[in-house]
Design an enzyme around this catalytic site. Structure first.
Site, PDB file in Angstrom:
ATOM      1  CB  ILE A 218      58.078   1.425  -9.375  1.00  0.00           C
ATOM      2  CG1 ILE A 218      58.943   0.197  -9.625  1.00  0.00           C
ATOM      3  CG2 ILE A 218      57.214   1.747 -10.595  1.00  0.00           C
ATOM      4  CD1 ILE A 218      58.145  -1.095  -9.667  1.00  0.00           C
ATOM      5  CG  HIS A 219      58.242   7.792  -7.823  1.00  0.00           C
ATOM      6  ND1 HIS A 219      59.555   7.628  -8.181  1.00  0.00           N
ATOM      7  CD2 HIS A 219      57.943   9.095  -8.058  1.00  0.00           C
ATOM      8  CE1 HIS A 219      60.029   8.790  -8.597  1.00  0.00           C
ATOM      9  NE2 HIS A 219      59.080   9.695  -8.536  1.00  0.00           N
TER      10      HIS A 219
END
Ligand code: UD1
Length: 377
Positions: A218-219
């Site tokens: 997740i970024h």
């Protein structure tokens, strides 16, 4: 000898550049000289240097050391720095990758100086104009002499935007071209898969059994910068892990780590998840090869999951890699708790097929030959 400047800055570009540098060294050493400029957009060792070391990319000739900042400030510093380099060097063209602020900066600086622009990973569209990457790729495609599209969908997107019929000409009198070349990331995943197996012990180090864990990343800013979305994703991952007794491993981008540290609700859910530092290329490749399922908001990780025949839950409202969804190998779940759980169930319980969609693992050679032909035509 053709002199080309490769511009990189963010982690995925360093990885994509490895395929081109390898092809220059192995196939075109007598015809092409590659110069490399790193904008410094990513600067942590595990977001940048580790990829040079593992993937055998020559050290950059220039590092602008731009670092983090607001989009405008970061991009402006890059444009100014790239312009200086272009003014000081005799170059035949620049190679840009993907859709980051480093890509945008390279396209603006070079095209204003009439240096030909070659864009690798052109034509991708999410049709979501709130994504910084969508803005970057649209501008870069418009300014590129050759748009190197990795898929037929990308070619179709450019066609729909009128690229085939545009009367626009560059200083050299040539019109913009499009080349469906395949995906340099596929080149890399295949090339490095066995090396990753030999050189990393990440599964043993993390106590993971092949085929019996979920890999998550997740970024994206719209996930990390919204506490509600980040909580919902982490809660879903934690509940899947508990219900199915399956570990979830989450290599964390520094952006997400910083936000987790300041968000108590998210860090509470993260306790049920195996949170680890950003993975090197060999480590992520190994984690992808052996995962049961991948869950990600990254474009690159979605594709790599597909290359290794792993189903993927897409933690975004849309994807540029629509082929993956069309073939049932990926399901868009956004940051919605219920959709994430149901996508996971669907992919865990039903077989999925993975046709060849991303070229023949020789995209880099095709790209460089097309650039050589461009100057000879
Ligand atoms: C960038 C790209 C994104 C790509 C991603 C891959 C843009 C607009 N986005 O997003 O398309 O998928 O790279 O990783 O260019 N940070 C560090 N250390 C680093 C780099 C970043 O701590 O080495 C932190 C900083 O707090 C920084 C934040 O991460 O402000 C965001 O970094 P930035 O380069 O602006 O964007 P990414 O989220 O990495």
């Amino acid at each position: 000898m053709l002199r080309l400047l490769t511009i990189i800055g963010a982690r995925p570009q360093i990885i994509k550049a490895a395929a081109i540098s390898r092809a220059v060294q192995n196939v075109f050493a007598d015809k092409i000289e590659e110069r490399i400029l790193h904008t410094g957009q990513h600067y942590d060792t595990n977001m940048s240097q580790v990829f040079f070391d593992e993937l055998g990319i020559p050290q950059p000739h220039y590092n602008l050391g731009v670092g983090s900042g607001s989009h405008g400030a970061q991009t402006a510093k890059m444009i100014a720095g790239i312009e200086q380099v272009l003014l000081g060097e005799q170059l035949d063209g620049i190679i840009l990758y993907g859709d980051t602020n480093s890509t945008l900066a390279g396209a603006v600086a070079a095209s204003k100086l009439h240096v030909p622009v070659f864009h690798i990973e052109a034509g991708l569209r999410s049709f979501n104009m709130t994504m910084p990457e969508e803005i970057n790729r649209i501008v870069c495609d418009q300014l590129s002499n050759i748009c190197f599209a990795p898929t037929q969908t990308a070619v179709d997107n450019l066609r729909r935007e009128g690229f085939m019929d545009s009367p626009a000409t560059f200083r050299d009198g040539r019109k913009r071209r499009i080349c469906n070349c395949g995906d340099v990331m596929y080149d890399n995943s295949i090339y490095f898969a066995s090396m990753a197996r030999q050189h990393t012990a990440i599964l043993q180090d993390l106590g993971l059994t092949p085929g019996k864990y979920i890999l998550a990343t997740i970024h994206r800013d719209n996930n990390t910068d919204s506490p509600q979305r980040l909580n919902s994703i982490l809660q879903a991952l934690a509940d899947i892990s508990r219900q199915d007794h399956i570990p979830v491993v989450l290599p964390l981008h520094p952006r997400t780590r910083k936000i987790l540290e300041s968000n108590p609700a998210s860090s509470e859910s993260a306790k049920a998840i195996l949170v680890v530092p950003p993975a090197s290329f060999f480590e992520i490749n190994m984690l992808e090869q052996n995962a049961r399922i991948v869950m990600t908001d990254s474009g690159g990780v979605q594709k790599e999951a597909f290359f290794f025949e792993k189903p993927c839950v897409i933690l975004r409202p849309e994807t540029e890699w629509v082929e993956i969804v069309d073939h049932g190998a990926g399901i868009i779940a956004d940051a919605d708790y219920n959709r994430i759980l149901s996508a996971y169930r669907q992919l865990a319980d039903h077989p999925v097929s993975f046709p060849h969609l991303f070229g023949d693992a020789h995209a880099a050679e095709k790209i460089l030959q097309t650039i050589l032909d461009y100057f000879q035509s």
